[in-house]
Design a protein around this motif. Structure first.
Motif, mmCIF file in Angstrom:
data_model
loop_
_atom_site.group_PDB
_atom_site.id
_atom_site.type_symbol
_atom_site.label_atom_id
_atom_site.label_comp_id
_atom_site.label_asym_id
_atom_site.label_seq_id
_atom_site.Cartn_x
_atom_site.Cartn_y
_atom_site.Cartn_z
ATOM 1 N N VAL A 16 39.655 31.595 37.147
ATOM 2 C CA VAL A 16 39.786 31.892 38.571
ATOM 3 C C VAL A 16 38.625 31.186 39.249
ATOM 4 C CG1 VAL A 16 39.721 33.656 40.366
ATOM 5 C CG2 VAL A 16 40.928 34.108 38.218
ATOM 6 N N GLY A 17 38.949 30.148 40.014
ATOM 7 C CA GLY A 17 37.885 29.290 40.520
ATOM 8 C C GLY A 17 37.205 28.624 39.341
ATOM 9 N N LYS A 18 35.884 28.716 39.271
ATOM 10 C CA LYS A 18 35.137 28.125 38.156
ATOM 11 C C LYS A 18 34.876 29.122 37.035
ATOM 12 C CE LYS A 18 32.765 24.736 41.086
ATOM 13 N NZ LYS A 18 31.445 24.214 41.552
ATOM 14 N N ALA A 19 35.262 30.368 37.243
ATOM 15 C CA ALA A 19 34.978 31.414 36.259
ATOM 16 C C ALA A 19 36.043 31.459 35.176
ATOM 17 C CB ALA A 19 34.884 32.770 36.956
ATOM 18 N N LYS A 20 35.619 31.500 33.932
ATOM 19 C CA LYS A 20 36.537 31.665 32.818
ATOM 20 C C LYS A 20 36.941 33.126 32.731
ATOM 21 C CE LYS A 20 37.109 30.512 27.933
ATOM 22 N NZ LYS A 20 36.458 29.924 26.722
ATOM 23 N N VAL A 21 38.249 33.380 32.620
ATOM 24 C CA VAL A 21 38.739 34.769 32.649
ATOM 25 C C VAL A 21 39.772 34.985 31.551
ATOM 26 C CG1 VAL A 21 38.413 34.852 35.157
ATOM 27 C CG2 VAL A 21 40.682 34.331 34.222
ATOM 28 N N THR A 22 39.992 36.246 31.240
ATOM 29 C CA THR A 22 41.130 36.656 30.428
ATOM 30 C C THR A 22 41.846 37.770 31.175
ATOM 31 O OG1 THR A 22 39.766 38.238 29.199
ATOM 32 C CG2 THR A 22 40.053 36.043 28.234
ATOM 33 N N ILE A 23 43.143 37.868 30.950
ATOM 34 C CA ILE A 23 43.964 38.867 31.622
ATOM 35 C C ILE A 23 44.358 39.934 30.600
ATOM 36 C CG2 ILE A 23 46.030 39.297 32.998
ATOM 37 C CD1 ILE A 23 44.034 37.379 34.319
ATOM 38 N N GLU A 24 44.021 41.181 30.892
ATOM 39 C CA GLU A 24 44.330 42.284 29.982
ATOM 40 C C GLU A 24 45.258 43.278 30.662
ATOM 41 O OE1 GLU A 24 40.887 44.194 28.475
ATOM 42 O OE2 GLU A 24 40.057 42.370 27.558
ATOM 43 N N GLY A 61 45.196 32.784 45.040
ATOM 44 C CA GLY A 61 45.463 31.354 44.867
ATOM 45 C C GLY A 61 45.742 30.990 43.419
ATOM 46 N N THR A 62 45.010 31.612 42.495
ATOM 47 C CA THR A 62 45.207 31.333 41.072
ATOM 48 C C THR A 62 46.592 31.774 40.613
ATOM 49 O OG1 THR A 62 42.843 31.523 40.585
ATOM 50 C CG2 THR A 62 44.363 31.821 38.739
#
Length: 261
Positions: free
Chosen positions: A150-158, A109-110
């Motif tokens: 992603v949803g409520k979680a803070k993420v980084t894409i590597e 979804g993200t």
């Protein structure tokens, strides 16, 4: 052309038209053509349409050996693509594992919400804790700039090297089922031990996807290599139609992934 169309669904005709355009490009320019990521059903159609053409070869790669979604090269017989020529990048989602939980559905979804079309990225895989996905390599910078949660979680894409590919935790199991028809609600009910009414309600509530697209028609007829996702229950894939039983029912070989997708 009508002879080809009659073997497939009406909604699949535009994809068949695309295939014919790709074939014409390869034949006229004598150069290979690289597709976007194709789901298993699309790969089946591609092989059925192109398979009889001795001047066109098909090559597939989805980032790893067991990939469901793959990019295809249509090419003249002399062409043998290297792995790098598929232009597939591998991304890992970094997130606070102790305080957040990701899922296939949330990640999908993200990525779609970021503006990407589904055909631009491939499988989403996990070892139960870490998550990765495959994507057209040129889009990695865009995804890194657009996806921060992603949803409520803070993420980084590597971006990762292929040597860092996860070993997916879940695997498909093969099973056979006997069903009265290829209707979507009938097959779902058989695989997940539901009543036809409960299967129908899940479909009408838009909790079911066929080939990654919401399907709200209980009477939709499934075909070879269709992938069905049922929210909070898992996935199934029609691997093969084995024939008819003595009582006139259809015997199916199915791949089943019994987990929340």
């Amino acid at each position: 052309m009508e002879d080809v169309y009659q073997h497939f669904r009406k909604e699949e005709q535009p994809f068949i038209d695309n295939i014919n355009d790709w074939v014409a490009q390869v034949e006229n320019q004598y150069t290979p053509y690289l597709t976007n990521f194709l789901d298993p059903r699309q790969q089946f159609i591609l092989e059925a349409v192109v398979g009889q053409n001795s001047d066109i070869q098909l090559h597939y790669f989805g980032g790893y050996e067991a990939a469901e979604r793959k990019r295809a090269f249509l090419s003249p017989p002399y062409f043998e693509p290297s792995q790098d020529e598929y232009e597939i990048g591998l991304c890992e989602i970094r997130y606070p594992i102790r305080f957040a939980e990701l899922s296939h559905g949330k990640i999908l979804g993200t990525l779609l919400s970021s503006g990407l079309k589904r055909e631009l990225f491939g499988d989403i895989i996990s070892d139960g804790e870490r998550w990765q996905f495959f994507v057209e390599r040129s889009l990695i910078g865009f995804i890194q700039s657009q996806v921060g949660r992603v949803g409520k979680a803070k993420v980084t894409i590597e971006e990762q090297e292929y040597t860092e590919i996860l070993l997916p935790k879940d695997s498909w199991t093969l099973q056979t089922e006997t069903v009265s028809s290829m209707r979507l609600d009938t097959v779902i009910a058989a695989v997940f031990n539901l009543s036809r009414q409960r299967a129908k309600e899940a479909i009408q509530a838009q909790k079911v996807k066929v080939n990654w697209t919401v399907m709200d028609r209980p009477d939709f007829e499934l075909g070879i290599l269709d992938v069905v996702s049922v929210r909070k229950r898992g996935r199934l894939q029609v691997k093969n139609i084995l024939g008819m039983s003595k009582k006139g029912k259809i015997r199916l070989e199915l791949g089943v992934l019994d987990r929340n997708q």
